[in-house]
Scaffold this active site. Structure first.
Site, PDB file in Angstrom:
ATOM      1  N   CYS A 173      -6.361   0.856  12.103  1.00 25.07           N
ATOM      2  CA  CYS A 173      -7.612   0.331  11.564  1.00 25.07           C
ATOM      3  C   CYS A 173      -8.492  -0.291  12.636  1.00 25.07           C
ATOM      4  CB  CYS A 173      -7.347  -0.709  10.492  1.00 25.07           C
ATOM      5  SG  CYS A 173      -6.638   0.017   9.025  1.00 25.07           S
ATOM      6  N   SER A 214       0.828  -1.198   0.000  1.00 23.25           N
ATOM      7  CA  SER A 214       0.000   0.000   0.000  1.00 23.25           C
ATOM      8  C   SER A 214       0.867   1.256   0.000  1.00 23.25           C
ATOM      9  CB  SER A 214      -0.889  -0.011   1.240  1.00 23.25           C
ATOM     10  OG  SER A 214      -1.719   1.118   1.215  1.00 23.25           O
TER      11      SER A 214
END
Lengths: 402, 379
Positions: free
Chosen positions: B321, B197
């Protein structure tokens, strides 16, 4: 110890008598070009042998590049050893261990003694080297008929060379030793392979592509550029001539009966290629035709289309099946580009059916309504030429973004 | 400001933002459009794919551009499950995965798949032998995280990759979101799928890379156009991709020269923390250099984060997250820590932009905060 040299063999060249020197120097030049990304590599030639000196460059990466150079029959990484018995046997043992890392296998020794000043004869030296290797490696057997490894020792004036591995090269003749041809490059699967095979026989190529905007778009043109770019890996720099073809195609479409449209179109393409060949001092035309593959490639079609020029037309794929051509295209790296789905000028205006048996007489009769010479000349005048160079990014503007 | 929350998101390199804005302004056309503007953008995308492939030492056709880690993990896990469900219904993963992986597996369990969740040892590491023991005739996927996002433990991916080579029916997915440009992992010959990412290596949020081994078939989660080989249809985010390509190159360059600095910072803070009473280091000694997890039992981690933020020091609790859930860390619990310690963890994560001076300043502020808060709690 490490491989410091690669020995290059070029079988077919030795047949070429007086031209040999020229061929060798061309091959050396091509090898240098192919290895341009390895700045430390040097090449040298002596007595029918060529060596690539690695000077620390990676042997495997260099080998990978050498595999693509036409004119190289085979090559072997080699140790260069000074002329003493201990040096030679130590080197031979190292090379054997490198070739058989598991330590087991079969081998044979072949010693050649070109340098008769070396005190030990080749037969005796066979025993010396073989015995030393056998004593120092376990699980090794001698097999003189079908050995896994052939340990070759060549004793020459300047040094002894030891090789174990032999890698098949691309074969053929060095590019640039057989003159120049025009390659008719459509962007399909066949023509790039034809170009590759022509290069293999030592010609240099300039490519010619027919572009019919707005019926064929920029992507189709880009695709051809990319394909020609792939071919530069095998043949050095390539000039790509883009011929504006819309006008001719429109006129043919208007004037010529449907079933002769394709035949006449091909005749025009060939005429243009022939004129350009003359301008560019090329002595032949290469295309990707394979006998009977499509309507334009039947013997009758070839007979009729070929009428417009007496330049030799080379058809490297003439006897190949489509699947064989595809295998080649995959191996040389053009297949994935070729199957991109952009229209080329052969597929637009495609009539419902084309004559598989056109005749010269009818073609001429239909064509005589067209101002052939003017149309050809106009197309020639409108050519744009792209110079494709080996190893150059096609879009340098992007570089700064990355 | 001291920014030690780089495992949540790194600050994009200024050059990367410049590239993004240049591309967004100049190359705005849809790369699938037939006109020359579209063609030019397609070329740019093509060049970006080649550059990324070169950086990762793989082939351009093995690169799929995605929106990030969560998407990469979901495409890999659910895509393989759907593609090979006739071959088997068993998946192996671990309890120390990112929630994108862990919850994808939980969901597949509801759909009839059997999932083995391997437990790490006390160093937060899954062993090759555990994977080997878990394999059944029905196993179709092993999905593991390379560098754990909470404690920084490194999984022996290469070893496991070698093991799985002898099981050609099993696909190997690796979540390398935290590892890329920090802990080197060769992809070719080791893994079948690998998620990365951009915003973890100074690119922009909303861009990711999924490595898909050449020849591997995988079902797509989305239907639509044929972009990204149909694995990830949808108009490409070209500006983001080009920016990411640049970020990847810069980050991999910095890895070579600056990774030692990060390691130094991490070691020093670790030593200093061990000197403070009531502060415990949860990260193993052998870990990725940029992640350091510590617990201050009896203090709420959220409160520490807020207290530090008041002094312009930025860190995380657990992973970003899952930080909004009020539960003990699954990763720490399964590594064998008790509930108190697992509920009081904070994560420091560093980047190439951090300095030793920042580390020293951080330590002063951190000590002050911890000591004063402990006094309050004790009363």
């Amino acid at each position: 110890m490490n491989y410091e040299h690669i020995l290059i063999r070029y079988a077919e060249l030795s047949l070429k008598g007086k031209n040999r020197k020229k061929f060798e120097s061309k091959l050396e030049q091509n090898i240098k070009q192919a290895l341009i990304t390895f700045p430390n590599v040097k090449t040298n030639r002596s007595f029918g042998r060529m060596f690539v000196e690695l000077h620390g460059e990676d042997e495997k990466a260099v080998s990978e590049k050498l595999k693509g150079v036409f004119g190289v029959y085979s090559f072997s990484p080699a140790l260069k050893l000074s002329l003493t018995e201990t040096n030679i046997v130590d080197g031979a043992l190292w090379a054997m261990k490198d070739a058989l890392p598991s330590g087991s296998g079969s081998f044979k020794v072949t010693v050649r003694r070109v340098n008769k000043d070396f005190p030990i004869g080749s037969q005796d030296m066979n025993k010396v080297v073989g015995g030393y290797v056998l004593r120092n490696m376990q699980d090794l057997t001698v097999d003189v008929h079908q050995p896994e490894v052939e340990l070759k020792v060549e004793i020459r004036q300047e040094a002894a060379y030891v090789t174990c591995k032999s890698v098949r090269g691309a074969g053929g003749l060095p590019v640039g030793t057989s003159g120049k041809v025009m390659l008719m490059l459509s962007g399909g699967i066949d023509s790039p392979v034809a170009g590759y095979l022509a290069l293999k026989r030592g010609v240099t190529i300039e490519a010619i592509h027919f572009h019919s905007p707005p019926y064929t778009n920029d992507r189709a043109r880009q695709k051809v550029e990319d394909i020609a770019k792939v071919l530069t890996q095998y043949g050095g720099d390539i000039k790509l001539h883009i011929v504006p073809f819309t006008d001719i195609q429109t006129k043919i479409h208007k004037q010529i009966p449907d079933n002769y449209e394709m035949t006449v179109t091909r005749r025009f393409m060939l005429r243009i290629a022939a004129v350009l060949a003359e301008e560019r001092k090329a002595k032949g035309i290469v295309n990707g035709e394979s006998l009977g593959q499509v309507a334009s490639q039947t013997l009758e079609s070839m007979y009729t289309i070929n009428e417009v020029t007496n330049l030799p037309i080379l058809r490297p794929l003439i006897t190949m099946d489509k699947l064989e051509v595809i295998d080649y295209a995959k191996a040389i790296g053009t297949y994935d580009l070729s199957i991109l789905p952009y229209e080329d000028c052969c597929t637009i205006f495609l009539p419902a059916e084309s004559k598989t048996r056109p005749t010269r007489e009818k073609s001429e009769r239909y064509e005589h309504w067209l101002a052939i010479d003017d149309m050809v000349q106009q197309a020639i005048d409108g050519i744009t030429t792209v110079d494709l160079k080996l190893g150059e990014a096609s879009q340098p503007d992007f570089e700064q973004l990355f | 400001m001291i920014y030690f929350d780089n495992s949540a998101t790194t600050r994009p390199y200024p050059e990367v933002v410049d590239t993004f804005s240049t591309v967004a302004r100049t190359y705005f056309a849809n790369p699938s459009s037939l006109h020359p503007l579209g063609k030019e953008v397609e070329q740019l995308l093509h060049s970006a794919r080649q550059k990324v492939a070169e950086s990762l030492e793989v082939e351009p056709q093995e690169i799929v551009f995605t929106s990030g880690g969560t998407e990469g993990n979901n495409i890999s896990i659910k895509g393989i499950a759907s593609q090979y469900r006739d071959r088997g219904n068993h998946i192996i993963t671990s309890t120390i995965e990112h929630s994108a992986t862990y919850d994808a597996c939980k969901k597949l369990e509801k759909e009839g798949f059997r999932v083995t969740y391997l437990l790490p040892n006390e160093h937060g590491v899954i062993l090759k032998s555990q994977v080997e023991e878990a394999i059944t005739d029905h196993t179709i996927l092993v999905s593991l995280i390379h560098v754990n996002n909470e404690i920084g433990s490194i999984q022996p991916i290469e070893e496991i990759g070698q093991l799985l080579k002898t099981y050609p029916r099993i696909n190997f997915h690796v979540d390398n979101v935290q590892g890329i440009a920090k802990v080197t992992l060769p992809l070719k010959g080791t893994v079948d799928l690998c998620t990365m990412s951009a915003h973890k290596f100074h690119g922009l949020n909303g861009n990711g890379i999924l490595y898909v081994r050449k020849g591997l078939k995988i079902d797509s989660l989305f239907t639509g156009g044929s972009q990204e080989q149909g694995i990830r249809p949808g108009t490409e985010n070209v500006a983001g991709v080009v920016a990411m390509t640049k970020a990847l190159r810069l980050a991999l360059d910095q890895q070579k020269t600056k990774i030692f600095m990060i390691e130094e910072i991490s070691r020093w803070i670790e030593q200093e923390c061990e000197k403070i009473e009531g502060v415990f280091v949860n990260s193993p000694k052998k870990r990725a250099p940029h992640i350091l997890n510590i617990s201050v039992p009896h203090l709420k981690p959220e409160v520490i984060v807020q207290a530090l933020a008041e002094k312009e020091v930025y860190i995380s609790t657990k992973s970003a997250c899952s930080s909004k859930k009020n539960e003990p860390s699954r990763v720490l619990i399964s590594s064998g820590y008790n509930k108190e310690r697992s509920s009081s963890a904070i994560r420091l994560s560093f980047s190439f932009e951090n300095t030793m001076e920042e580390a020293i300043e951080f330590m002063d502020i951190f000590k002050e905060v911890v000591i004063s808060m402990k006094k309050v709690v004790k009363k």
